[in-house]
Design an enzyme around this catalytic site. Structure first.
Site, PDB file in Angstrom:
ATOM      1  N   TYR A  84       6.478  25.435   8.602  1.00 22.04           N
ATOM      2  CA  TYR A  84       7.175  26.725   8.553  1.00 22.04           C
ATOM      3  C   TYR A  84       7.102  27.413   9.907  1.00 22.04           C
ATOM      4  O   TYR A  84       8.111  27.884  10.443  1.00 22.04           O
ATOM      5  CB  TYR A  84       6.552  27.598   7.475  1.00 22.04           C
ATOM      6  CG  TYR A  84       7.208  28.951   7.310  1.00 22.04           C
ATOM      7  CD1 TYR A  84       8.365  29.098   6.549  1.00 22.04           C
ATOM      8  CD2 TYR A  84       6.672  30.087   7.916  1.00 22.04           C
ATOM      9  CE1 TYR A  84       8.973  30.340   6.386  1.00 22.04           C
ATOM     10  CE2 TYR A  84       7.268  31.324   7.763  1.00 22.04           C
ATOM     11  CZ  TYR A  84       8.420  31.444   6.998  1.00 22.04           C
ATOM     12  OH  TYR A  84       9.008  32.676   6.857  1.00 22.04           O
ATOM     13  N   SER A 142      10.451  34.198  12.182  1.00 23.82           N
ATOM     14  CA  SER A 142       9.128  34.644  11.744  1.00 23.82           C
ATOM     15  C   SER A 142       8.124  34.451  12.870  1.00 23.82           C
ATOM     16  O   SER A 142       8.250  33.524  13.671  1.00 23.82           O
ATOM     17  CB  SER A 142       8.671  33.852  10.514  1.00 23.82           C
ATOM     18  OG  SER A 142       7.339  34.188  10.160  1.00 23.82           O
TER      19      SER A 142
END
Length: 308
Positions: A205, A197
Site C-alpha cells: 500500500y 497517502s
C-alpha cells in the site's frame, strides 16, 4: 475485494490492525467491548464534522469521472460533485452499492451514471471512460480514487497479493489517466485529482501510494502547458470501510468501533478524531475547482495535523 480499499475475506489479524496503530495503543476489539458501556454512559459521542454546503455550483454543466465511488471517499465525492451541478459518471466493482449511490444522487435531483468497472483491467477502464464521457457529454474533472490495502508484514505477502495492491492503486491510476488524458487534450483543458497517502505502515500500500505522488508530479509537468492540472490528495485516517477493515473491526458494533476510533485518534491525531469521507471529498472538490488555476503537481495533505 472492493474498490474503496476493503479486501473482502482477508483475515482481520493483528498485522492488519496495526494500520491504525490499534495494537500499539492497546485498543483491541475485546478490550473495547468491555468498556463501551462505561464510556457511552459517561460521555457524549464525539460530534462528527460536516463540511458547510453553501449552494455553490462550481461544477455546473461539467462532466466528472470518479473511480472507486461505491463507498467511502469516492461515494461522498460523487454526491458532492452532483450537488454542485456536475454530471457524474463513476465506477466500482460492487454493483449493488453502485446502483444505490446512483439512485441516491438522482433522488436528490443530481445527474449520475454508475458503470461497473475494475481499474486493473484496461478494457474495462477504457470502456468506463468512453461510456462515462458519453453520459456526461464531456470530461472536465477526473477523480482517480480507487484503491485497496492488504496489511501484513512484508515477508508474509504473496507475490499475487503484492501485485493486486500495486495493480489496483498505481497501475489503475495509470490506466485511468491514459484514457482520460486524450479526452482532456482534445478539449484543451481538464483537471485530475488522485488519492494518494503518506502511509508507511503497509508495504504494498505504501509503495503504491507513494508511487502515485511521483506519477502525479511527472504527469503534471508533462501536461502543464496543455491546459491540464494534476494534483494528489493526501488524506489522513478517514472513517471508511477500508480503515475499519484494516483495524480488524469491519464487523464490530458501531458503538465499539466509535470508542476504539476515538481512543486511537485522541492519542495520535491533534484534532482528536478521524476525518469523515465528506471532509475529504470537500477537499477533493476544492482542488478540482476553478478557484485554483495555478495549482498543479502538488501533494496536498488533509490529516488533522498529524504531519505538522
Amino acid at each position: 475485494m472492493s474498490d474503496d480499499g476493503q479486501r473482502e475475506g482477508a483475515p482481520a489479524d493483528g498485522a492488519r490492525r496495526s494500520a491504525l496503530g490499534f495494537a500499539a495503543t492497546g485498543v483491541a476489539v475485546g478490550a473495547v467491548a468491555g468498556v463501551v458501556g462505561a464510556v457511552m454512559a459517561g460521555a457524549a459521542a464525539r460530534p462528527s464534522a460536516a463540511p458547510k454546503v453553501d449552494g455553490r455550483k462550481r461544477f455546473e454543466g461539467q462532466g466528472v469521472l470518479i473511480t472507486g465511488a461505491t463507498s467511502g471517499i469516492g461515494r461522498a465525492a460523487a454526491i458532492a460533485f452532483a450537488r454542485e451541478g456536475a454530471k457524474v459518471a463513476f465506477c466500482g466493482r460492487r454493483e449493488h452499492l453502485g446502483m444505490a449511490v446512483e439512485e441516491e444522487i438522482r433522488a436528490a435531483g443530481g445527474e449520475a451514471t454508475y458503470i461497473p468497472a475494475d481499474v486493473r483491467d484496461e478494457i474495462q477502464i477504457e470502456r468506463f471512460v468512453t461510456r462515462g464521457v458519453a453520459a456526461c457529454g464531456r470530461l472536465d474533472v477526473a477523480f482517480n480514487n480507487a484503491g485497496i490495502s492488504i496489511e501484513r508484514p512484508l515477508h508474509d505477502y504473496s507475490a499475487a497479493e503484492w501485485d493486486d495492491v500495486v495493480q489496483t492503486n498505481l497501475r489503475g491510476v495509470f490506466l485511468s489517466m491514459k484514457h482520460q488524458l486524450p479526452k482532456m487534450l482534445a478539449a484543451g483543458a481538464g483537471v485530475i485529482v488522485v488519492t494518494a497517502s503518506h502511509s508507511t505502515r503497509a508495504g504494498a500500500y505504501a509503495a503504491s501510494k507513494h508511487g502515485l505522488m511521483g506519477l502525479v508530479r511527472a504527469t503534471a509537468l508533462a501536461y502543464a502547458d496543455q491546459g491540464i492540472r494534476i494534483n494528489a490528495l493526501v488524506p489522513g485516517t478517514t472513517d471508511t470501510a477500508l480503515v475499519r477493515s484494516a483495524a480488524g473491526m469491519a464487523d464490530a458494533p458501531e458503538a465499539v468501533w466509535r470508542v476504539a476510533a476515538d481512543q486511537w485518534a485522541g492519542a495520535t491525531i491533534p484534532l482528536k478524531r478521524l476525518a469523515t469521507p465528506e471532509e475529504v471529498a470537500a477537499f477533493a472538490l476544492a482542488v478540482a475547482s476553478p478557484e485554483f488555476p495555478y495549482l498543479t503537481g502538488a501533494a496536498l495533505t488533509l490529516d488533522g495535523g498529524v504531519s505538522t
